[in-house]
Design an enzyme around this catalytic site. Structure first.
Site, mmCIF file in Angstrom:
data_model
loop_
_atom_site.group_PDB
_atom_site.id
_atom_site.type_symbol
_atom_site.label_atom_id
_atom_site.label_comp_id
_atom_site.label_asym_id
_atom_site.label_seq_id
_atom_site.Cartn_x
_atom_site.Cartn_y
_atom_site.Cartn_z
ATOM 1 N N CYS A 1 0.781 -1.297 0.183
ATOM 2 C CA CYS A 1 0.098 0.080 0.167
ATOM 3 C C CYS A 1 0.963 1.342 0.011
ATOM 4 C CB CYS A 1 -0.908 -0.029 1.266
ATOM 5 S SG CYS A 1 -1.067 1.304 2.217
ATOM 6 N N CYS B 1 1.154 3.328 3.187
ATOM 7 C CA CYS B 1 1.989 2.765 4.331
ATOM 8 C C CYS B 1 3.464 2.556 3.994
ATOM 9 C CB CYS B 1 1.412 1.161 4.339
ATOM 10 S SG CYS B 1 -0.371 1.117 4.401
#
Ligand SMILES: *[C@@H]1O[C@H](CO)[C@@H](O)[C@H](O)[C@H]1NC(C)=O
Ligand SMILES: *[C@@H]1O[C@H](CO)[C@@H](O)[C@H](O)[C@H]1NC(C)=O
Length: 457
Positions: A375, A378
Site C-alpha cells: 500500500c 503505508c
C-alpha cells in the site's frame, strides 16, 4: 464533605475499574495497569516519559513538523521488492499517496535538474574535505583521488543503517501533511508477510523460540544479549507505534453520501483488540513499553546530534520560514538535551565486533523490505520511519557523532537532508503515539466512570 466523597468514589471507581477489570469482568487488565514502572533497558519511568512527552515534546514537534523543511519527504515508491513478487493490490482508495506537483514545493526544493542550494552546498563541503587530501599529499594521482572519493562514498554508505533513496530519478516528494499516517485497510496476506519477514527472518531470535509467534515472548527475551534485545524492542516499538496510529485515526465511516473524505477518529475497540492482554496473550503492554523504549532511543540520537543539527540551515528558500525553523529546532533540542534519562548507547557494542556488523546488516535488510509494502501510503510511512530509526542508529553507533561538542566549529557534512527529515518525523510519530495513548487511557476511564455513576446513583 459531600463533594469530596463523590470525588473519592470516582477515584475509587476508576482504580477498581482499572486494576481488576471491575466494569468488564471478562476483560481483565484491559487498561494500562501493566504499563508502569521503568522502561526496559532504560533508567526512567513510563510516567516521567508521559509527562515530558505530552507537555514538552509533542506540542513543539507538532508545530515544527508543519514547517516546509520537514513536510516534504523524498521517497522512491517504484523500486521493486527484492525478495518476492508483490501480489497485493490495495483495495481502499485511502491507500494512495498524493505526490506533490512541482508548483507545490517550496523554492529550495524545486527543479530536479538545477540542483538546489542545499545539494550545492553539500558538494562544496565535500570537495572542501577532498582538498584536505591534497594538503596531506599533493602527489596524489588522479586515479588515487578517484579511489579515495570512492572510499569516502563507501565509508558513508557502510555507516548507514538504511538503503537511502538518493538522487534516483524515480524519487518524488510527498507532502506528509496531506498524507497522514492512519488506517488504510491494508491487511491480509501481503501485510502479514512484511511483518513475518521482519520478525522471523531479520530479528535476532532466541534459539528455541517458536516461529508460530512473530513476537518474542517477554519471558524468553532475556535469552538474547543486550544488543539483540535492543534490536527487537526497536522493531516492536515501531510496530506498536504504527498500530497505535491506525487505531487513533481510524476510518469510522466511509459513506459515499456523507463526507467523501471519510470520517476519521479514535477506535477504542480496535486499540483494545491490538493491545489488551486478553487478545495478545498478555504481551500487549510489553509492546507498548517497547514504544517508550524506541522513543527514548531516538530522542537520545537527537540529543547526541544536537551540536550538529543546531548548525544546520534548514534551507527551503523562504528566509523567514527557515529562520523560524532554525529557532524552533534549537528550542526543541534544548528541551531534549536537558532531559536526564535518555537511553545510554555506551553500554552497547563493547564486546564482539561482529555483532555491530550483523546488527547493521539486519537493519539495512529491514529497510529493503519496505519496498515490498503493497500500500503506497503505508510504504511512505514505513520507509520514513525505518529511515528515521536507521539515522538514529547511525548517530548512536557509527562513531561519527561522538564528541561533537569538542570538534572544531567547522561544520562537516554528516547527514543528508532526507535523513534529518526522516529522523525528526520518525520521532514525531513516536511522540504522537505516546500522546494518543493518553487519549485512549481517558476514553477507557470515562467509560468506567459512566458505568459506575449509574451504579452509584
Ligand atoms: C546520482 O546522480 C549522479 C549525477 O547526476 C549520477 O551519476 C548517479 O548515477 C546517480 N545515482 C543514482 C543511484 O541514480
Ligand atoms: C533479508 O530479508 C529477506 C526477507 O525476509 C530474507 O529472505 C533474507 O534472508 C534477508 N537477508 C539477510 C542478509 O538478512
Amino acid at each position: 464533605m459531600r463533594g469530596s466523597r463523590v470525588v473519592l468514589a470516582v477515584h475509587f471507581a476508576v482504580f477498581v475499574q482499572c486494576c481488576s477489570g471491575y466494569f468488564n469482568l471478562e476483560k481483565e487488565n484491559d487498561c494500562f495497569c501493566n504499563l508502569q514502572g521503568k522502561v526496559d533497558e532504560c533508567s526512567c519511568n513510563i510516567d516521567t516519559v508521559d509527562y515530558f512527552n505530552n507537555i514538552k515534546i509533542y506540542p513543539r514537534l507538532k508545530s515544527l513538523l508543519e514547517k516546509d523543511y520537514f513536510r516534504y519527504f523524498k521517497v522512491n515508491l517504484k523500486r521493486e521488492c527484492p525478495f518476492w513478487e508483490d501480489d497485493s493490490k490495495c483495495s481502499m482508495r485511502f491507500c494512495n499517496v498524493e505526490s506533490c506537483g512541482e508548483k507545490d514545493l517550496p523554492p529550495g526544493l524545486k527543479g530536479a535538474k538545477n540542483e538546489n542550494k542545499y545539494t550545492k552546498e553539500v558538494n562544496e563541503q565535500c570537495s572542501e574535505l577532498n582538498n584536505e587530501y591534497d594538503h596531506l599529499d599533493t602527489t596524489l594521482s588522479e586515479k588515487a583521488q578517484k579511489d579515495i572519493d570512492l572510499w569516502n562514498k563507501y565509508d558513508d554508505a557502510t555507516d548507514n543503517f538504511c538503503i537511502i533513496d538518493e538522487n534516483d530519478s524515480d524519487s518524488e516528494y510527498v507532502d506528509l501533511l496531506k498524507n497522514p499516517e492512519r488506517y488504510t485497510g491494508y491487511k491480509g496476506k501481503s501485510a502479514r508477510r512484511i511483518w513475518e519477514s521482519i520478525y522471523l527472518e531479520n530479528c535476532f531470535r532466541p534459539k528455541y523460540s517458536s516461529n508460530l509467534n512473530l513476537y518474542i515472548q517477554n519471558g524468553i527475551l532475556s535469552e538474547l544479549c543486550l544488543e539483540e534485545r535492543v534490536f527487537y524492542r526497536a522493531i516492536s516499538g515501531l510496530h506498536a507505534s504504527i498500530n497505535t496510529h491506525l487505531s487513533a485515526i481510524y476510518l469510522l465511516s466511509d459513506n459515499k453520501f456523507g463526507d467523501p473524505k471519510g470520517v476519521w477518529g479514535p477506535n477504542l475497540q480496535e486499540f483494545q483488540r491490538r493491545f489488551s492482554e486478553e487478545t495478545t496473550n498478555g504481551e500487549g503492554p510489553n509492546w507498548l513499553r517497547n514504544l517508550y523504549f524506541v522513543y527514548l532511543l531516538e530522542l537520545r540520537a537527537l540529543a547526541k546530534a544536537a551540536p550538529y543539527l543546531e548548525k544546520e540551515e534548514y534551507y527551503t528558500g523562504n528566509e523567514n520560514e527557515d529562520w523560524d525553523t532554525q529557532m524552533a529546532i534549537k528550542d526543541l533540542l534544548g528541551v531534549i538535551s536537558r532531559f536526564p534519562d535518555h537511553f545510554d548507547e555506551k553500554i552497547m557494542f563493547n564486546g564482539d565486533k561482529n555483532l555491530k556488523y550483523e546488527f547493521r546488516e539486519h537493519f539495512r535488510n529491514v529497510s529493503r523490505i519496505m519496498d515490498c509494502v503493497g500500500c503506497p501510503k503505508c510504504k511512505v510511512w514505513g520507509k520514513l520511519q525505518t529511515q528515521g530509526l536507521g539515522t538514529a542508529l547511525k548517530i548512536l553507533f557509527s562513531g561519527k557523532f561522538d564528541n561533537l561538542e569538542n570538534t572544531n566549529s567547522k561544520k562537516r557534512f554528516q547527514l543528508q537532508r532526507n535523513e534529518i527529515v526522516a529522523l525528526v518525523n520518525a520521532i514525531g510519530r513516536l511522540s504522537t503515539s505516546i500522546y494518543k495513548l493518553d487519549d485512549f487511557k481517558n476514553m477507557l476511564n470515562n467509560k468506567g466512570v459512566n458505568k459506575n455513576n449509574n451504579i452509584f446513583n
